[in-house]
Design an enzyme around this catalytic site. Structure first.
Site, PDB file in Angstrom:
ATOM      1  N   GLU A 160     -13.136   1.460  -5.539  1.00  0.00           N
ATOM      2  CA  GLU A 160     -14.062   2.582  -5.739  1.00  0.00           C
ATOM      3  C   GLU A 160     -13.475   3.719  -6.562  1.00  0.00           C
ATOM      4  OE1 GLU A 160     -13.693   5.015  -1.659  1.00  0.00           O
ATOM      5  OE2 GLU A 160     -14.850   3.182  -1.437  1.00  0.00           O
ATOM      6  N   HIS A 173       0.814  -1.225   0.000  1.00  0.00           N
ATOM      7  CA  HIS A 173       0.000   0.000   0.000  1.00  0.00           C
ATOM      8  C   HIS A 173       0.843   1.270   0.000  1.00  0.00           C
ATOM      9  CE1 HIS A 173      -3.991  -2.064   1.392  1.00  0.00           C
ATOM     10  NE2 HIS A 173      -3.363  -2.746   0.466  1.00  0.00           N
ATOM     11  N   TYR A 186     -10.302  -9.336   4.128  1.00  0.00           N
ATOM     12  CA  TYR A 186      -9.844 -10.524   3.416  1.00  0.00           C
ATOM     13  C   TYR A 186     -10.115 -11.806   4.202  1.00  0.00           C
ATOM     14  CZ  TYR A 186      -7.840  -7.715  -0.214  1.00  0.00           C
ATOM     15  OH  TYR A 186      -7.697  -6.852  -1.268  1.00  0.00           O
TER      16      TYR A 186
END
Ligand SMILES: [Ca+2]
Length: 414
Positions: free
Chosen positions: A281, A185, A302
């Site tokens: 999104e 990330h 997850y």
């Protein structure tokens, strides 16, 4: 069921209306959504009817996929140099010039070391808006720190374009803080706004310690920031002068953003964000807004448990324009504005790492009204798509995320 003449007339009228609003393939009847699998977020309700699973709308464009170059190790970002060449990053830490004939240069010398573990490494690359006169280029990367920690960073340097390509006068203009021990990330798309400021998309480092800071104003985890090209802070950033708030912040509450581009008409920043299981999104990222992570989210963790309190909306937090459940794992995006594919003009293209494909979205203002999946059979080994950009020639360029990655371009079928 047979369609009555009245219904047919109504459908024709609706399509004519849509055509007036500029959706290029509005005369193509919509079909059921391209996604037929069950959503992960069972029982979750979209905030408005078109927020997910738009009808399939195929533009029926005939195109060829041309391999421009190959042999790139996990290419991540691409920028177009004058004269038909490209700069392409390889995630392990190399920046190369790609010639139109597919030749790769030696790695550009002078870049600082990167932390190439996991999702880290050398990531995006961009030219300065004034590149023709100042030769400045910018790149994002995972910057190694002591003790296995790292952070997203952005550097710039003067690109010396001769037989031994290199960058000189390198400056690190941005560092995400705090650093954490994580391999994931990093966010990292670089987008210049029309006013010359630089947006940097970031992530929250895929660990609880980082995730819980996405809503905090005193750090840069889970944010999108806006800086000047020299790293200084624009005076009109939304939180400048507020005590305890980092002035780089443009928006908060992001999970991991690897797709970003300007809307060709409005100049606003559009992004696609990686969700957990069922929450990728699309957002229009506006000054000072809160995009909700991890307080609100579609999908689930997850491990199958609910995210936070299984809340998908909250006052004061932005709803995505559109979300995918199940996810497509988005990376790279562009609005198509070129001349080679008139039927694609205005479409939003998003690269997909999961369910490898190129998503083409029909956009009507701030709504997504159609979805098409292209390149679902891309070979070898169903290559993941890491980046998608429109080239100066009007072709659509893609990077495939492979140890033997390629630069592809889509051109009209002859
Ligand atoms: Ca969100």
């Amino acid at each position: 069921m047979e369609i009555t003449r009245t219904k047919s007339a109504l459908v024709v009228a609706l399509f004519a209306l849509a055509a007036c609003r500029g959706a290029p393939e509005a005369n193509v009847p919509p079909r059921p959504p391209v996604e037929s699998r069950a959503p992960n977020g069972a029982g979750q309700t979209p905030a408005f009817p078109e927020q997910t699973r738009a009808p399939e709308r195929n533009a029926n464009v005939a195109f060829e996929v041309v391999t421009v170059a190959q042999g790139l190790q996990n290419p991540w970002g691409i920028a177009f140099l004058p004269g038909g060449r490209m700069l392409v990053t390889e995630r392990p830490g190399r920046l190369r010039i790609v010639h139109p004939d597919g030749t790769l240069s030696e790695p550009v010398a002078g870049l600082p070391a990167v932390d190439g573990r996991g999702q880290g490494g050398l990531l995006d690359v961009a030219l300065d808006p004034g590149f023709a006169s100042n030769q400045l280029i910018y790149w994002s990367y995972a910057e190694p720190q002591d003790g296995g920690r790292n952070n997203t960073a952005v550097a710039r340097g003067r690109f010396v374009d001769d037989a031994a390509p290199r960058v000189e006068q390198v400056q690190v203009i941005f560092r995400q803080t705090p650093s954490l021990s994580s391999r994931a990330h990093f966010g990292s798309r670089l987008v210049f706004g029309r006013d010359g400021t630089l947006f940097v998309t970031l992530g929250e480092r895929a660990m609880t310690e980082g995730r819980m800071q996405a809503q905090r104003m005193d750090g840069l985890l889970g944010k999108i920031v806006r800086i000047h090209a020299d790293g200084s802070i624009p005076g009109d950033n939304p939180f400048v002068g507020k005590t305890g708030v980092r002035p780089e912040i443009w928006s908060i509450g992001h999970r991991n953003v690897q797709s970003a581009t300007l809307h060709p008409r409005t100049g606003e920043l559009w992004t696609v964000e990686h969700g957990a299981r069922g929450g990728d999104e699309i957002n229009i990222v506006r000054a000072g807004r809160d995009y909700g992570w991890p307080t609100i989210a579609y999908g689930i963790e997850y491990d199958g448990t609910p995210i936070t309190g299984n809340i998908t909306w909250k006052d004061g937090m932005e709803q995505p324009l559109y979300y995918w459940d199940p996810v497509i794992a988005p990376s790279g995006m562009t609005f198509y504005t070129g001349d080679l594919f008139p039927a694609w003009r205005g479409s939003l293209f998003v690269g997909a790492l999961e369910r490898t494909h190129l998503a083409r979205l029909t956009v009507d203002g701030e709504r997504i009204v159609g979805e098409e999946r292209l390149l679902t059979d891309l070979q070898p080994e169903r290559e993941r798509i890491r980046d998608v950009r429109q080239g100066p020639d009007g072709a659509l360029y893609l990077l495939t995320d492979n140890p033997d990655g390629r630069v592809l371009k889509l051109v009209p079928k002859k």
